[in-house]
Design an enzyme around this catalytic site. Structure first.
Site, PDB file in Angstrom:
ATOM      1  N   ASN A   1       1.376   3.292  -2.550  1.00 56.03           N
ATOM      2  CA  ASN A   1       0.633   4.322  -3.289  1.00 56.03           C
ATOM      3  C   ASN A   1      -0.539   4.847  -2.459  1.00 56.03           C
ATOM      4  O   ASN A   1      -0.848   6.039  -2.517  1.00 56.03           O
ATOM      5  CB  ASN A   1       0.139   3.769  -4.624  1.00 56.03           C
ATOM      6  CG  ASN A   1       1.198   3.850  -5.712  1.00 56.03           C
ATOM      7  OD1 ASN A   1       1.766   4.906  -5.955  1.00 56.03           O
ATOM      8  ND2 ASN A   1       1.469   2.727  -6.350  1.00 56.03           N
TER       9      ASN A   1
ATOM     10  N   ASN B   1      -6.337   3.051 -11.971  1.00 56.32           N
ATOM     11  CA  ASN B   1      -5.278   2.088 -11.710  1.00 56.32           C
ATOM     12  C   ASN B   1      -3.949   2.696 -12.137  1.00 56.32           C
ATOM     13  O   ASN B   1      -3.907   3.595 -12.974  1.00 56.32           O
ATOM     14  CB  ASN B   1      -5.521   0.796 -12.497  1.00 56.32           C
ATOM     15  CG  ASN B   1      -4.493  -0.279 -12.182  1.00 56.32           C
ATOM     16  OD1 ASN B   1      -4.197  -0.524 -11.014  1.00 56.32           O
ATOM     17  ND2 ASN B   1      -3.941  -0.906 -13.196  1.00 56.32           N
TER      18      ASN B   1
ATOM     19  N   HIS C   1      -0.107   1.497 -13.562  1.00 57.70           N
ATOM     20  CA  HIS C   1       0.624   0.377 -14.158  1.00 57.70           C
ATOM     21  C   HIS C   1       2.092   0.768 -14.294  1.00 57.70           C
ATOM     22  O   HIS C   1       2.393   1.872 -14.750  1.00 57.70           O
ATOM     23  CB  HIS C   1       0.039   0.050 -15.530  1.00 57.70           C
ATOM     24  CG  HIS C   1       0.688  -1.118 -16.189  1.00 57.70           C
ATOM     25  ND1 HIS C   1       0.468  -2.415 -15.789  1.00 57.70           N
ATOM     26  CD2 HIS C   1       1.576  -1.182 -17.210  1.00 57.70           C
ATOM     27  CE1 HIS C   1       1.181  -3.236 -16.540  1.00 57.70           C
ATOM     28  NE2 HIS C   1       1.866  -2.516 -17.414  1.00 57.70           N
TER      29      HIS C   1
ATOM     30  N   GLY D   1       0.785  -1.232   0.000  1.00 61.17           N
ATOM     31  CA  GLY D   1       0.000   0.000   0.000  1.00 61.17           C
ATOM     32  C   GLY D   1       0.815   1.279   0.000  1.00 61.17           C
ATOM     33  O   GLY D   1       0.372   2.285   0.567  1.00 61.17           O
TER      34      GLY D   1
ATOM     35  N   MET E   1      -4.529  -6.996  -6.457  1.00 61.68           N
ATOM     36  CA  MET E   1      -4.089  -8.047  -7.371  1.00 61.68           C
ATOM     37  C   MET E   1      -5.242  -8.941  -7.823  1.00 61.68           C
ATOM     38  O   MET E   1      -5.191 -10.166  -7.726  1.00 61.68           O
ATOM     39  CB  MET E   1      -2.983  -8.871  -6.724  1.00 61.68           C
ATOM     40  CG  MET E   1      -1.778  -8.053  -6.297  1.00 61.68           C
ATOM     41  SD  MET E   1      -1.091  -7.052  -7.658  1.00 61.68           S
ATOM     42  CE  MET E   1      -0.436  -8.355  -8.711  1.00 61.68           C
ATOM     43  N   ARG E   2      -6.281  -8.288  -8.317  1.00 61.81           N
ATOM     44  CA  ARG E   2      -7.415  -9.020  -8.867  1.00 61.81           C
ATOM     45  C   ARG E   2      -7.929  -8.297 -10.108  1.00 61.81           C
ATOM     46  O   ARG E   2      -7.998  -7.066 -10.132  1.00 61.81           O
ATOM     47  CB  ARG E   2      -8.555  -9.137  -7.845  1.00 61.81           C
ATOM     48  CG  ARG E   2      -8.246 -10.074  -6.701  1.00 61.81           C
ATOM     49  CD  ARG E   2      -9.467 -10.270  -5.812  1.00 61.81           C
ATOM     50  NE  ARG E   2     -10.620 -10.777  -6.540  1.00 61.81           N
ATOM     51  CZ  ARG E   2     -10.789 -12.055  -6.893  1.00 61.81           C
ATOM     52  NH1 ARG E   2      -9.860 -12.953  -6.594  1.00 61.81           N
ATOM     53  NH2 ARG E   2     -11.874 -12.442  -7.543  1.00 61.81           N
ATOM     54  N   LEU E   3      -8.292  -9.082 -11.127  1.00 64.60           N
ATOM     55  CA  LEU E   3      -8.929  -8.506 -12.298  1.00 64.60           C
ATOM     56  C   LEU E   3     -10.382  -8.204 -11.956  1.00 64.60           C
ATOM     57  O   LEU E   3     -11.053  -8.991 -11.294  1.00 64.60           O
ATOM     58  CB  LEU E   3      -8.864  -9.486 -13.476  1.00 64.60           C
ATOM     59  CG  LEU E   3      -7.471  -9.776 -14.034  1.00 64.60           C
ATOM     60  CD1 LEU E   3      -7.565 -10.858 -15.112  1.00 64.60           C
ATOM     61  CD2 LEU E   3      -6.829  -8.526 -14.595  1.00 64.60           C
TER      62      LEU E   3
END
Length: 206
Positions: A18, A112, A114, A16, A95-97
């Site tokens: 960010n 999000n 990346h 965490g 960490m989930r789509l």
């Protein structure tokens, strides 16, 4: 009269950092007109939960293992977010789509970050992808989430050169530093009402 602060929710699975950068920016009033109403983790041992406690931010564990599939989990997640009347969902190492159930509930209101310059190197291990490919530059991208994998409209990008002396670890560390700065700025612009999506483009108004 002041406007009502936008309600933010942060979704995490791990450290965490960010999330911490955004909390710090709100407390320092670099992000105004915003309040984090909850931190949600799909893992009970995520260190981000400890960060939330230190700042008296409500933290919730919603373990995906308690649901039969992704859609069922996201349905519960949407209900939870709607209960808190969330305006912006921030993915910070979640960490989930996300399924269409989640994305359709918050159109152009899920962010999000990346660790690469999209559309290059989407998916997992983006720093390693760029490093092993021999790219001269990489960086990070803040984007709105759509139904694809790292394909949503791009809000901001920051460039990080790949140095000849870099290891994967030093490159990752420098990208993380840019992530904190860039994510904070993207959230600040959203909360200021300055982001407008037109097709694939995000327009930043003056």
């Amino acid at each position: 009269m002041g406007t009502t602060p936008l309600k933010l929710a942060v979704l995490v699975s791990g450290n965490g950092s960010n999330f911490q950068a955004i909390v710090d920016a709100i407390e320092a009033e670099r992000i105004t007109n915003a309040s984090i109403v909850c931190l949600i983790s799909n893992k009970a041992d995520a260190f981000a939960l400890e960060r939330a406690k230190k700042h008296t931010i409500k933290s919730i564990v919603l373990d995906h293992k308690g649901y039969p599939n992704r859609q069922a989990y996201d349905t519960a997640l949407v209900e939870l977010l709607q209960q808190h009347k969330v305006d912006l969902v921030i993915l910070a190492g979640f960490m989930r789509l996300l399924s269409p159930t989640m994305i359709e509930a918050f159109p152009n209101a899920i962010m999000n970050i990346h660790p690469a310059l999209l559309p290059a190197f989407p998916g997992l291990d983006a720093q390693q992808q760029a490093f092993e490919y021999g790219a001269r530059y990489t960086g990070c991208t803040v984007h709105f989430v759509d139904k694809g994998t790292d394909t949503g409209p791009i809000i901001l990008q920051s460039v990080v050169p790949i140095l000849g002396s870099d290891t994967l670890e030093t490159l990752t560390q420098r990208i993380h530093g840019e992530e904190h700065r860039t994510y904070v700025e993207a959230v600040r612009l959203f909360c200021a009402g300055r982001l407008h999506v037109e097709g694939r483009k995000v327009i930043i108004s003056e």
